[in-house]
Design an enzyme around this catalytic site. Sequence first.
Site, mmCIF file in Angstrom:
data_model
loop_
_atom_site.group_PDB
_atom_site.id
_atom_site.type_symbol
_atom_site.label_atom_id
_atom_site.label_comp_id
_atom_site.label_asym_id
_atom_site.label_seq_id
_atom_site.Cartn_x
_atom_site.Cartn_y
_atom_site.Cartn_z
ATOM 1 C CG HIS A 1 5.148 1.037 3.022
ATOM 2 N ND1 HIS A 1 4.608 2.209 2.559
ATOM 3 C CD2 HIS A 1 4.619 0.851 4.260
ATOM 4 C CE1 HIS A 1 3.792 2.713 3.466
ATOM 5 N NE2 HIS A 1 3.777 1.898 4.510
ATOM 6 C CG ASP B 1 1.650 5.065 4.771
ATOM 7 O OD1 ASP B 1 1.222 3.902 4.876
ATOM 8 O OD2 ASP B 1 2.730 5.445 5.276
ATOM 9 C CG HIS C 1 -0.208 0.135 2.524
ATOM 10 N ND1 HIS C 1 0.457 -0.924 3.106
ATOM 11 C CD2 HIS C 1 -0.022 1.184 3.374
ATOM 12 C CE1 HIS C 1 1.010 -0.548 4.242
ATOM 13 N NE2 HIS C 1 0.749 0.744 4.427
ATOM 14 N NE ARG D 1 2.367 6.406 9.316
ATOM 15 C CZ ARG D 1 1.288 5.797 8.820
ATOM 16 N NH1 ARG D 1 1.420 4.601 8.262
ATOM 17 N NH2 ARG D 1 0.098 6.340 8.908
#
Length: 300
Positions: free
Chosen positions: A254, A100, A98, A269
């Site tokens: 990723h 993000d 995907h 993150r």
Amino acid sequence: MSSLTVTPVAGRIGAEISGVRLGGDLPAGVVAEIRLALLTHKAVFFRGQDHLDEQGQVAFAGLLGELTTAHPTVPSLGGRSHILDLDYSGGQKVDRWHTDVTFVDRPPLASVLRAVQVPEVGGDTLWANTVTAYEHLPAELRELLDRLRAVHTNQFDYARVAFADDPERAREYAEVFASTVFETEHPVVRVHPETGERSILLGDFAKRLVGLSSEASASLIRLVQEQVTQVENTVRWRWAPGDVAVWDNRATQHRVVHDFGDRPRRLHRVTVAGDVPVGVDGRPSTVLTGDAAAYSPVAA
């Protein structure tokens, strides 16, 4: 003269940057070098940043641009609005390729991911270069994709929940993730706002192609995703505590490698706000459902 060393770690994507101690006090010239490396290599990695805490991670990410909140629907870490706690302990899986937050109209520019606790072996992350994936498609397929648009959504595929290692936990996560529904129509091929490169904008949040039957849509998405994730377009990073990865979310996909069983794996993150994608024809993405203004400003 700069003390940074940029060393490619794969042929088409990824470089390790050494000679820098990350934080919010980096000189503008060093930040510019990091940004250039990011644009060139799409994903960059820093070893040995053990000094970095949550505050330092946020401060460093802020040098790359204005920050988003942690996520449009998932709560932030302990009320610290910029930090998303990615805790995969206990077998939780997010194992699909995907880009993000493509279900909103302003997907992130970049993300800064810091390893807090990782297994001794396993739990690597893979990134794929969606620019080189596009460039290596046949010309006829590139021309078709240039004209197509796709609908991205965070509505969860509950058929997956029944096959999860922990269906109850997976269901709880799905309900939070889709607590507010977002849908956005994006160009399948976006023009990178800084490099001018064309990149494929699909991934797991892309549910259908506009104007095609469900069968044709699924087949074409699968065909293109197979090209994106060819090993030649990828880099694999083996985490150690204190590692930091930064990736250009406008030019990559990723996924996590779930080969670590129930061993602890936790990363934090922080996300840099992005622009509204624009297709080859100059048309921007359009919102179908949901308002992402509280999640992210639109980057200039």
